[in-house]
Design a protein around this motif. Structure first.
Motif, PDB file in Angstrom:
ATOM      1  N   LEU A  40     -26.100 -38.693 -23.929  1.00  0.00           N
ATOM      2  CA  LEU A  40     -27.002 -40.055 -23.563  1.00  0.00           C
ATOM      3  C   LEU A  40     -28.223 -39.362 -22.738  1.00  0.00           C
ATOM      4  N   TYR A  41     -29.212 -40.182 -23.001  1.00  0.00           N
ATOM      5  CA  TYR A  41     -30.525 -40.153 -22.282  1.00  0.00           C
ATOM      6  C   TYR A  41     -31.404 -39.112 -22.707  1.00  0.00           C
ATOM      7  N   LEU A  42     -30.912 -37.687 -22.655  1.00  0.00           N
ATOM      8  CA  LEU A  42     -31.764 -36.550 -22.996  1.00  0.00           C
ATOM      9  C   LEU A  42     -30.838 -35.624 -23.551  1.00  0.00           C
ATOM     10  N   PRO A  43     -31.299 -34.767 -24.353  1.00  0.00           N
ATOM     11  CA  PRO A  43     -30.666 -33.685 -25.197  1.00  0.00           C
ATOM     12  C   PRO A  43     -29.801 -32.927 -24.104  1.00  0.00           C
ATOM     13  N   LEU A  44     -28.773 -32.202 -24.431  1.00  0.00           N
ATOM     14  CA  LEU A  44     -28.016 -31.101 -23.685  1.00  0.00           C
ATOM     15  C   LEU A  44     -28.872 -29.977 -23.585  1.00  0.00           C
ATOM     16  N   THR A  45     -28.910 -29.407 -22.346  1.00  0.00           N
ATOM     17  CA  THR A  45     -29.436 -27.975 -22.468  1.00  0.00           C
ATOM     18  C   THR A  45     -28.003 -27.112 -21.984  1.00  0.00           C
ATOM     19  N   LEU A  46     -27.680 -26.254 -22.848  1.00  0.00           N
ATOM     20  CA  LEU A  46     -26.593 -25.451 -22.628  1.00  0.00           C
ATOM     21  C   LEU A  46     -26.622 -23.801 -22.913  1.00  0.00           C
ATOM     22  N   ASP A  47     -25.744 -23.023 -22.217  1.00  0.00           N
ATOM     23  CA  ASP A  47     -25.674 -21.820 -22.581  1.00  0.00           C
ATOM     24  C   ASP A  47     -24.483 -21.338 -23.759  1.00  0.00           C
TER      25      ASP A  47
END
Length: 439
Positions: A40-47
Motif C-alpha cells: 500500500l501507498y509506496l513500493p517496499l524497500t527490503l534487503d
C-alpha cells in the motif's frame, strides 16, 4: 490457510514493519500456506526478495495525497489513477520527498481512518474489487492499526477473519497536530470493533494499546517478531582484541527518535575517558533526505571532538553488507527515546553474535530477558550508556558469552518461521476463523 497480508510501503526508506511482514509471508509460503502480500501507498524497500513484487500497489501515495487535497481528483478517470500507481513513478516520487512526519499528516490520517467515508473511499473499493479476483482468503492481516479504516469493508466484502498487528501507532498518533490528534484516536477506537483480533509484538506494547484503545486484554495476543536468518550462518570469529580495535555499532534509521545522538555522545565520553583505547563507532541504517541535516549535525560534533576519523557512516546497506556490518561490531546499541514496541535491530545484532546495550524502557527489558543477550542502561542517558558499553568492552569474555547466548535465543525463538507458526496458531483460534485448531 490462505492469508492476505496488507503492508504499507515506505518507498526509498527501509521499514521495520515491511521487513517483518515480508519475512512472515516468506515463512508462511515455506510452511505450505498460500500468502498474498499486497503493498500500500509506496513500493517496499527490503534487503531480501520482495514477496509483493508481482502485486499491484493500492492506495498509491500520489493518488491518496491528491484525493485529500483536490476534490476533482476523487472523480478522475481510472486510467489516471492506474498511471499514478505505477511502481517506477511511486519510487521516483518517494526518493524525492522526505519521510512523512506525523505533524504534517493530521487531515490525511483522519480521512484514512474514516475508511469508506473518507476521501480515499475509491482506493478502498479498488482494493476490494481486486482481492475478489484472487483466491478466497481465510485471514486478512493488517500490518498496523493505522489501516483500520479499511477493516469494515474488507471483513464484510471478503467474508474473512480480519486481524490487525499493533506496532508503534501510539507514537505516530501522539505526534499529530492537536487539531486532529483526539479525533484520530477516537476514530481508531471506533474501528477496533471491526477486527476479530489484535497481535502485539511484546507484552509491553500489548498493555499500552489495551489501555489507549480501551480493549479487553483478551482481544490482544502477544507474538514476538521474528527475522529471516538467511546469511547469518555460523558466528564470526571474535577479533583479536590485541590487534583489532573494538567497535561500538548502531543500526537503525539515522534519526533523533532512535537515539543516534545519544550513541555519539556516549562514544565521545568513552574516548575522552581513555579506558578503551582505539574504540571506533560504526553507524548504519536508513538515511533519507529528511535525516541528512541531523546526520550532518552529528558529523560536525564529531569533528569538533576530533574523533571523526574514528567514525564510519554506512547508510542504506543491502542485506549482505548489513550482515557483514553487524558481524564487524563488538557491542551494539540503538537507545530509542520513544516507546519502542519491539526493535528488530536487536534481533539482527544478536543473530550476528553481538551483545547489546538497550534502554531500560519500553519493550527492551522484555526482549533482553527473553534473549539473555545484553545489558540495560538508563533511558536517554549517554553517561549510563557509556558505562554499560565500557563494562562489556572491559570484559571481552563476558561480552562474548552474552553475544553467544543471544544468538542461540534468536535462532531458537525469534526466527521468521517461529513467528509464522505462532501467527498461524493465533489465527486458527481467532473468532470467526474458518480454520479449526490443528488444521
Amino acid at each position: 490457510m490462505n492469508v492476505v497480508q496488507l503492508t504499507p510501503g515506505a518507498g526509498a526508506m527501509y521499514c521495520g514493519n515491511c521487513l517483518r511482514d515480508n519475512s512472515l509471508v516468506t515463512a508462511l509460503r515455506a510452511l505450505g500456506h498460500p500468502a498474498l502480500m499486497v503493498p500500500l501507498y509506496l513500493p517496499l524497500t527490503l534487503d531480501e526478495p520482495d514477496q509483493s513484487a508481482d502485486t499491484p500497489i493500492f492506495f498509491g501515495g500520489i493518488s491518496v495525497f491528491l484525493e485529500q487535497k483536490a476534490r476533482w481528483f476523487r472523480h478522475a478517470p481510472s486510467w489516471l489513477h492506474h498511471l499514478l500507481a505505477a511502481r517506477p513513478l511511486l519510487r521516483w516520487a518517494a526518493g524525492k520527498a522526505a519521510r512523512t512526519r506525523p505533524e504534517q499528516a493530521g487531515e490525511l490520517t483522519l480521512s484514512m481512518l474514516q475508511g469508506e467515508h473518507g476521501h480515499q473511499a475509491r482506493e478502498l473499493a479498488a482494493l476490494i474489487d481486486w482481492l475478489k479476483t484472487q483466491p478466497q482468503p481465510d485471514i486478512v492481516c493488517l500490518s498496523n492499526a493505522l489501516l483500520l479504516g479499511s477493516a469494515r469493508r474488507l471483513k464484510r466484502d471478503l467474508d474473512a477473519t480480519l486481524v490487525c498487528m499493533l506496532q508503534g501507532e501510539d507514537s505516530f498518533l501522539d505526534g499529530l497536530p492537536a487539531s486532529h490528534r483526539s479525533a484520530c484516536w477516537d476514530a481508531l477506537k471506533e474501528r477496533t470493533a471491526d477486527v476479530d483480533g489484535f497481535i502485539a509484538p511484546s507484552r509491553y506494547y500489548a498493555d499500552v494499546m489495551v489501555r489507549r484503545l480501551g480493549l479487553p486484554p483478551s482481544r490482544v495476543t502477544v507474538v514476538h517478531n521474528g527475522i529471516n536468518l538467511d546469511g547469518y550462518g555460523e558466528p564470526a570469529t571474535a577479533p583479536d582484541q590485541a590487534t583489532a580495535p573494538p567497535v561500538l555499532g548502531y543500526f537503525a534509521r539515522m534519526c533523533p527518535e532512535k537515539g543516534l545522538d545519544t550513541v555519539v555522545d556516549a562514544f565521545i565520553l568513552i574516548r575522552d575517558r581513555g579506558k578503551i583505547p582505539g574504540l571506533r563507532l560504526r553507524v548504519g541504517g536508513s538515511c533519507g533526505p529528511g535525516d541528512l541535516p541531523f546526520v550532518n549535525q552529528l558529523r560536525r560534533r564529531l569533528e569538533q571532538a576530533m574523533l571523526h576519523e574514528h567514525v564510519e557512516f554506512h547508510p542504506n546497506l543491502d542485506r549482505s553488507r548489513k550482515v557483514a556490518f553487524l558481524r564487524s561490531l563488538t557491542v551494539f546499541s540503538v537507545p530509542a527515546r520513544y516507546g519502542e514496541a519491539f526493535g528488530l535491530y536487536v534481533l539482527e545484532a544478536l543473530a550476528a553474535g553481538v551483545p547489546v546495550v538497550q534502554p531500560r524502557a519500553a519493550a527492551f527489558p522484555e526482549l533482553i530477558a527473553a534473549s539473555g543477550g545484553g545489558l540495560l542502561s538508563e533511558p536517554g542517558n549517554a553517561e549510563s550508556l557509556a558505562q554499560r558499553v565500557e563494562e562489556l568492552l572491559l570484559n571481552p569474555r563476558g561480552a562474548r558469552l552474552l553475544g553467544e547466548t543471544g544468538r542461540r535465543s534468536v535462532f531458537e525463538k525469534f526466527s521468521a518461521e517461529a513467528m509464522a507458526r505462532a501467527m498461524l496458531e493465533v489465527w486458527r483460534q481467532a473468532p470467526n476463523s474458518r480454520q479449526a485448531p490443528g488444521l
